[in-house]
Design a protein around this motif. Sequence first.
Motif: not given
Length: 142
Positions: A69-77
């Motif tokens: 989830s943290d990795a996905m958030r970084a990509a979405q940001i």
Amino acid sequence: MFDKVLCAIDGSKAADRAVAFSVGLAAKFGAELQFVTVTTVTQSSAAKSPFWDTRLFNAGEDLIAKELSDAMRAAQIAGLEKVSCVTISGRDIADAILGYADEQGFDHIVMGSTGHSAFGRLLTGSVVDDVLNHRHPPVTVV
């Protein structure tokens, strides 16, 4: 130059750096990005152990979900649209990553390394070293 980038993560600080690098790489080349984590214990295999504890297994699953989830958030940001994540199983982490990358047609792998000395790698092993010692698409070690 790269169409499909696979970033292997494990919750370490080195993996956090790999996430940041892979996000930038995917953004630069307009590549698809997928985060992967490998679990060596499945619920069915763990249930056969005399040390089976559902709470511990679930805690591990929750940790994996948070890492992804943290990795996905970084990509979405960063504005990436072609991003996904997956958990795969395998007794040998390097083989699992390489097999998955090959099966899914990834043309680049990004991994983090803690930078241990050769002696430290001799004692503890290194998934990065194992990946680099096999046939693979290009690998960036962060």
